[in-house]
Design an enzyme around this catalytic site. Structure first.
Site, PDB file in Angstrom:
ATOM      1  N   CYS A  47      40.332   6.992  61.871  1.00 52.08           N
ATOM      2  CA  CYS A  47      40.401   7.029  63.328  1.00 52.08           C
ATOM      3  C   CYS A  47      41.813   7.477  63.695  1.00 52.08           C
ATOM      4  CB  CYS A  47      40.121   5.652  63.933  1.00 52.08           C
ATOM      5  SG  CYS A  47      40.432   5.622  65.722  1.00 52.08           S
ATOM      6  N   THR A 102      39.771   4.030  57.563  1.00 54.71           N
ATOM      7  CA  THR A 102      41.101   3.574  57.937  1.00 54.71           C
ATOM      8  C   THR A 102      41.486   3.970  59.359  1.00 54.71           C
ATOM      9  OG1 THR A 102      43.453   3.709  57.303  1.00 54.71           O
ATOM     10  CG2 THR A 102      42.096   5.620  56.775  1.00 54.71           C
ATOM     11  N   ASP A 162      39.371  -0.469  53.188  1.00 57.03           N
ATOM     12  CA  ASP A 162      40.450  -0.139  54.100  1.00 57.03           C
ATOM     13  C   ASP A 162      41.553   0.473  53.238  1.00 57.03           C
ATOM     14  OD1 ASP A 162      42.064  -0.182  56.510  1.00 57.03           O
ATOM     15  OD2 ASP A 162      43.121  -1.882  55.631  1.00 57.03           O
ATOM     16  N   ASP A 196      45.516   0.901  54.213  1.00 56.56           N
ATOM     17  CA  ASP A 196      46.817   0.220  54.284  1.00 56.56           C
ATOM     18  C   ASP A 196      46.647  -1.285  54.109  1.00 56.56           C
ATOM     19  OD1 ASP A 196      47.966   2.716  54.844  1.00 56.56           O
ATOM     20  OD2 ASP A 196      47.753   2.450  57.001  1.00 56.56           O
TER      21      ASP A 196
END
Length: 179
Positions: free
Chosen positions: A89, A50, A7, A9
């Site tokens: 996304c 992410t 991922d 963030d």
């Protein structure tokens, strides 16, 4: 192929409740850039999956997102590493897409691009939805306590989830165990 899916963030960069909206606001989590470089040097292909609903919310545009990713890639390259595929996304929570985590669309894109199944592939996240997206396809989930990770650690996690302080600790584990 040794593949790992991260991922962004809260794992690679510092997360913000106000969203990371510019390359200037994109600040690496201490040790994360070097961790990615170490994985690369050990033969891993490092990918990023992410959710970026800030696009749908109008908080930044694709060019700004690409500037953030260019900054991340540049920092990793300066540390002697390399980043593989970045998938994101762009949809909001209510858009009904199949790519927004906890759904597995982003992970499927990576699997198809590299032509590899994801059984046992490490995936690292700081939120439950990060872990669920990978675990649904057989990934080995790793939760980090950075970002939202400390709060996430109090929830019911996917089976086999391992918990580490940060991406550097996950990297150390993977390299020590020759995963």
């Amino acid at each position: 192929m040794k593949l790992i899916i991260l991922d962004r963030d809260g794992v690679i960069n510092v997360d913000s409740e106000e969203f990371v909206k510019t390359a200037g606001e994109w600040i690496d989590v201490p040790g994360s850039i070097d961790a990615i470089a170490r994985l690369t040097r050990a033969g891993w292909t490092v990918c990023v999956a992410t959710n970026q609903s800030g696009l749908a919310r109008g908080l930044f545009d694709v060019a700004t997102l690409e500037a953030m990713h260019d900054k991340m890639r540049s920092m990793i390259e300066q540390a002697g590493g390399r980043l593989g595929m970045i998938v994101y996304c762009p949809h909001g929570p209510d858009d009904g897409c199949d790519c927004r985590k906890p759904l597995s669309g982003l992970f499927k894109q990576i699997s198809e691009y590299y032509g590899v199944p994801l059984d046992g592939v490490p995936t690292v996240g700081d939120s439950l939805r990060d872990l669920q997206a990978g675990a649904a396809l057989g990934c080995q989930p790793y939760l980090v306590r950075t970002g939202k990770g400390r709060k996430t650690a109090t929830q019911a996690l996917p089976e086999r989830t391992q918990i580490f302080d940060d991406l550097a600790a996950v990297t150390e584990h993977l390299l020590d165990n020759k995963a």
